[in-house]
Write a protein that holds these residues in place. Structure first.
Motif, PDB file in Angstrom:
ATOM      1  N   ASP A  22       0.849  -1.187   0.000  1.00 41.54           N
ATOM      2  CA  ASP A  22       0.000   0.000   0.000  1.00 41.54           C
ATOM      3  C   ASP A  22       0.894   1.250   0.000  1.00 41.54           C
ATOM      4  N   PRO A  23       0.737   2.137  -0.976  1.00 43.40           N
ATOM      5  CA  PRO A  23       1.619   3.308  -1.069  1.00 43.40           C
ATOM      6  C   PRO A  23       1.625   4.161   0.193  1.00 43.40           C
ATOM      7  N   ALA A  46      10.554   9.607  -3.434  1.00 42.58           N
ATOM      8  CA  ALA A  46       9.514  10.442  -2.838  1.00 42.58           C
ATOM      9  C   ALA A  46       8.173  10.340  -3.558  1.00 42.58           C
ATOM     10  N   ARG A  47       8.145   9.704  -4.709  1.00 42.73           N
ATOM     11  CA  ARG A  47       6.873   9.598  -5.418  1.00 42.73           C
ATOM     12  C   ARG A  47       6.875   8.400  -6.367  1.00 42.73           C
ATOM     13  N   ASN A  48       5.807   7.597  -6.275  1.00 44.15           N
ATOM     14  CA  ASN A  48       5.607   6.464  -7.190  1.00 44.15           C
ATOM     15  C   ASN A  48       6.853   5.577  -7.309  1.00 44.15           C
ATOM     16  N   LEU A  49       7.345   5.175  -6.156  1.00 44.87           N
ATOM     17  CA  LEU A  49       8.567   4.375  -6.109  1.00 44.87           C
ATOM     18  C   LEU A  49       8.380   2.978  -6.717  1.00 44.87           C
ATOM     19  N   LEU A  50       7.208   2.398  -6.519  1.00 47.14           N
ATOM     20  CA  LEU A  50       6.957   1.081  -7.106  1.00 47.14           C
ATOM     21  C   LEU A  50       6.979   1.166  -8.626  1.00 47.14           C
ATOM     22  N   ARG A 108      -1.741   8.169  -0.843  1.00 45.12           N
ATOM     23  CA  ARG A 108      -2.238   7.410  -1.990  1.00 45.12           C
ATOM     24  C   ARG A 108      -2.479   8.318  -3.190  1.00 45.12           C
ATOM     25  N   ALA A 109      -2.974   9.537  -2.923  1.00 42.49           N
ATOM     26  CA  ALA A 109      -3.241  10.469  -4.018  1.00 42.49           C
ATOM     27  C   ALA A 109      -1.929  10.954  -4.655  1.00 42.49           C
ATOM     28  N   TRP A 110      -0.942  11.232  -3.817  1.00 41.07           N
ATOM     29  CA  TRP A 110       0.341  11.718  -4.318  1.00 41.07           C
ATOM     30  C   TRP A 110       1.048  10.619  -5.136  1.00 41.07           C
ATOM     31  N   ASN A 111       0.953   9.394  -4.638  1.00 41.56           N
ATOM     32  CA  ASN A 111       1.561   8.260  -5.339  1.00 41.56           C
ATOM     33  C   ASN A 111       0.500   7.592  -6.219  1.00 41.56           C
ATOM     34  N   ASN A 112      -0.043   8.399  -7.124  1.00 45.17           N
ATOM     35  CA  ASN A 112      -1.218   7.955  -7.870  1.00 45.17           C
ATOM     36  C   ASN A 112      -0.958   6.720  -8.729  1.00 45.17           C
ATOM     37  N   LEU A 113       0.192   6.650  -9.346  1.00 42.98           N
ATOM     38  CA  LEU A 113       0.485   5.495 -10.211  1.00 42.98           C
ATOM     39  C   LEU A 113       0.680   4.239  -9.362  1.00 42.98           C
ATOM     40  N   ASP A 114       1.353   4.409  -8.232  1.00 48.09           N
ATOM     41  CA  ASP A 114       1.545   3.270  -7.325  1.00 48.09           C
ATOM     42  C   ASP A 114       0.216   2.771  -6.768  1.00 48.09           C
ATOM     43  N   TRP A 115      -0.669   3.694  -6.517  1.00 51.42           N
ATOM     44  CA  TRP A 115      -1.975   3.302  -5.990  1.00 51.42           C
ATOM     45  C   TRP A 115      -2.720   2.451  -7.016  1.00 51.42           C
ATOM     46  N   TYR A 132      -1.094  -0.888  -7.091  1.00 53.67           N
ATOM     47  CA  TYR A 132      -1.395  -1.659  -5.891  1.00 53.67           C
ATOM     48  C   TYR A 132      -2.811  -2.239  -5.940  1.00 53.67           C
ATOM     49  N   VAL A 133      -3.766  -1.419  -6.304  1.00 48.65           N
ATOM     50  CA  VAL A 133      -5.150  -1.892  -6.379  1.00 48.65           C
ATOM     51  C   VAL A 133      -5.258  -3.035  -7.393  1.00 48.65           C
ATOM     52  N   HIS A 134      -4.573  -2.876  -8.482  1.00 46.47           N
ATOM     53  CA  HIS A 134      -4.590  -3.903  -9.528  1.00 46.47           C
ATOM     54  C   HIS A 134      -4.043  -5.240  -9.016  1.00 46.47           C
TER      55      HIS A 134
END
Ligand SMILES: *[C@@H]1O[C@H](CO)[C@@H](O)[C@H](O)[C@H]1NC(C)=O
Length: 486
Positions: free
Chosen positions: A160-161, A206-210, A360-367, A370-372
Motif C-alpha cells: 500500500d503506497p 519520494a513519489r511512485n517508487l513502485l 495514496r493520491a500523491w503516489n497515484n500510479l503506485d496506488w 497496488y489496487v490492480h
C-alpha cells in the motif's frame, strides 16, 4: 508458458492430504527421519502433490520445483524478507545467483546485464546459466532476458503506497532531497510541491517508487531525457488485453523486435501531468497499457499487506514446500510494523487517515498498481480456495513461530544494539533502527546452520553466496594480506 505452468497442475495441500501423506510416508518408513528432530526439513505431506490429469493416481509424480526465478526486489515493500527465502533456498540447493558486483544493479539506473558478476554476452558457453536474479534493480526486461531464460518465474511484491511512504520517508530521509527538506511526512504530503522537484536527487524515492522500480516510464520522462525508457518509434502500439496477472503471455512478447516497455498512448500531449495529484491522464489507457504489460511479464505479484497468503500462493506456484517459504521478517525498522495490515485500521486517528489518503493520491500510479495487484492476488486466492488457504497460512505461522522460539533469543527481532555478532547485525540506514536477530546458544550443529540461514541479513548473505560462487583463487597467505579494510 511451458509444461511447467503452475496453472496446469493441481496440488493436494491441506490437512486431508497431510493425513494421507503421513500414512504414505510412515509406511515407506521415513517417519523417523521426518519426525526425528526439532528441524524437520519438510513438513510431511506438503510435497505430496497430485497431477491434475491423473486424478485417481495416488502415485502421481510430484510437480518439479521451479528453480529459475526473477524476483524484482521493490523498495520498502517487505522484499528483504522474500530475498531471505530466496537466498536460503538457492544456498541449500546449490543454485547460481546472478549477483551484482556490490549490492544493487546500478540502481536507480535501469538494469543492465553487464552489471551481473560473471555474465558473458552470447557465446560464453562455458558459463553455467543463472538460476536466480533477485537483488535491487530498476526493472528492464530486455536486459534481464540477456541473463535469465524467458521461461523463468517472474515475481515481485507491492505494498500500500501509504505504508510504503511512511517507511520510505524514514529510510530515505537524507537520501531524497524532497524528504530531507520536509520536517515530517505529514508536512510533505500536505504540500508536496513545496519540497519535490522532478529530477532532484533521490526524487524517485519520494513519489511512485513502485512504478519506478518496475521500470515503467513516467509521463514527464517522455519529455526529459534521463536515461529512462523512451517511447518506441512505432506509431501503432500493439493491442493488449488486460489480463489478471500471472496468465503468462510473456512468451508472446519475446520477439526481439517487440516492445519491452509499454507505450503511454496519451501522455505525449499532456504537459501538466505532474501538476495534479489525482490521476489526470486524460484517459486510463496509459495505465491500462502499463498494467497489461506487467501482467504479461510477471507470473505473480505478492502483496505485503497479505504477506503470508502471498507466500502460500508463491509456494504453490513454484511447487515448493511450505517450509521453503517460512522465514523471518528482515530489514524492518523499529516501530514500523504497527500500521501494517488491514486489521489495525480500527485504531487510526483522523490525522492517520488523512495522511493515508494524501499518500495514496500523491503516489497515484503506485496506488493504481497496488489496487490492480491486490485484486489479482484475491482472484488467485479464490481460485486456490479460501479455506484451503486459511489452513496453509495457519500452518505457516505456526511453523514460523516454532522456528523463532527455537532459534532466537527472545523469539523475535531485536534492537541492533543487542546484536554484537557482525554476521547478524543488519546494515543500519535511515533515521530509524533496522532490527535483527540474535541466535540462542546451545543449538545442535544442524539447527545452528539452519537458524543462521534464517537470521542472516541480506547483505551478509549476499557476500556469503558471492564467496561460494567465486571462491578466491589466490593462495591463502596472499589473501589474508589483501583483506579489504572495511
Ligand atoms: C485488497 O483486497 C481485499 C480483498 O478484496 C480488500 O478487502 C481490500 O480492501 C483491498 N485493499 C485495497 C487497498 O484495495
Amino acid at each position: 508458458m511451458g509444461p511447467l505452468s503452475p496453472t496446469r497442475t493441481m496440488r493436494l495441500w491441506g490437512p486431508r492430504s497431510l493425513g494421507v501423506a503421513l500414512g504414505v510416508f510412515m509406511t515407506i518408513g521415513f517417519a523417523l527421519q521426518l519426525w526425528g528432530g526439532p528441524f524437520q526439513r519438510r513438513l510431511p505431506g506438503l510435497h505430496l502433490r497430485q497431477s491434475w490429469a491423473s486424478s485417481s493416481g495416488s502415485a502421481a509424480p510430484p510437480c518439479p520445483p521451479r528453480q529459475r526465478l526473477v524476483f524484482l526486489k521493490t523498495h520498502k515493500s517487505g522484499s528483504s524478507s522474500v530475498l531471505s527465502l530466496l537466498h536460503r533456498y538457492g544456498d541449500r540447493h546449490g543454485l547460481r545467483f546472478a549477483l551484482p558486483a556490490r549490492y544493487q544493479f546500478g540502481y536507480p539506473r535501469l538494469f543492465q546485464a553487464s552489471r551481473v558478476k560473471g555474465y558473458r554476452p552470447q557465446g560464453g558457453d562455458t558459463q553455467p546459466p543463472f538460476h536466480i536474479l533477485c537483488h535491487h534493480m530498476r526493472f528492464n526486461l530486455k536486459e534481464v532476458l540477456q541473463v535469465m531464460p524467458s521461461d523463468s518465474f517472474f515475481f515481485s511484491i507491492v505494498r500500500d503506497p501509504a505504508a510504503l511512504a511512511r517507511s520510505a520517508f524514514s529510510y530515505y530521509k537524507s537520501t531524497s532531497s524532497a524528504f530531507r527538506k520536509a520536517p515530517s511526512l505529514a508536512a510533505f504530503l500536505a504540500n508536496p510541491r513545496a519540497f519535490y522537484r522532478p529530477g532532484a536527487r533521490g526524487d524517485h524515492y519520494a513519489r511512485n517508487l513502485l512504478w519506478f522500480d518496475f521500470g515503467l516510464p513516467f509521463p514527464q520522462e517522455m519529455r526529459t531525457k534521463r536515461g529512462n525508457p523512451q517511447p518506441p518509434q512505432d506509431p501503432n502500439p500493439p493491442k493488449l488485453h488486460v489480463l489478471p496477472s500471472g496468465t503468462g503471455t510473456r512468451a508472446h512478447t519475446l520477439d526481439p523486435n517487440a516492445l519491452f516497455h509499454p507505450i503511454p498512448t496519451v501522455a505525449g500531449g499532456h504537459s501538466q501531468m505532474s501538476s495534479s495529484a489525482s490521476l489526470d491522464l486524460g484517459s486510463s489507457s496509459f495505465l491500462q497499457w502499463s498494467l497489461a504489460w506487467l501482467d504479461s511479464v510477471f507470473d505473480l505479484v505478492l502483496v505485503a499487506e497479505y504477506f503470508d497468503e502471498s507466500l502460500v500462493l508463491l509456494a504453490d506456484a513454484l511447487c515448493w514446500g511450505l517450509d521453503d517459504v517460512v522465514g523471518f521478517m528482515h530489514n524492518a525498522q523499529a516501530g514500523g510494523g504497527q500500521d501494517r495490515g488491514p486489521a489495525s485500521n480500527g485504531g487510526l486517528t483522523a490525522e492517520d487517515r488523512q495522511l493515508t489518503a494524501r499518500a495514496r493520491a500523491w503516489n497515484n500510479l503506485d496506488w493504481a498498481l497496488y489496487v490492480h495487484f491486490n485484486r489479482s492476488l484475491w482472484a488467485r486466492i479464490k481460485q486456490y480456495g479460501q479455506s484451503r488457504l486459511d489452513r496453509a497460512v495457519a500452518e505457516l505461522r505456526a511453523r514460523r513461530e516454532a522456528l523463532a522460539k527455537h532459534c532466537l533469543v527472545g523469539g523475535e527481532a531485536l534492537d541492533p544494539k543487542y546484536i554484537t555478532d557482525r554476521r547478524f547485525r543488519p546494515f543500519q540506514f535511515g533515521s530509524g533502527k533496522v532490527l535483527g536477530y540474535v541466535l540462542r546458544s546451545g543449538l545442535s550443529l544442524q539447527d545452528q546452520q539452519e537458524c543462521e540461514r534464517l537470521a542472516t541479513p541480506e547483505l551478509q548473505y549476499k557476500d556469503k553466496l558471492d564467496a561460494k560462487q567465486f571462491p578466491p583463487t589466490v593462495s591463502l597467505p596472499l589473501k589474508t594480506s589483501r583483506l579489504p579494510s572495511h
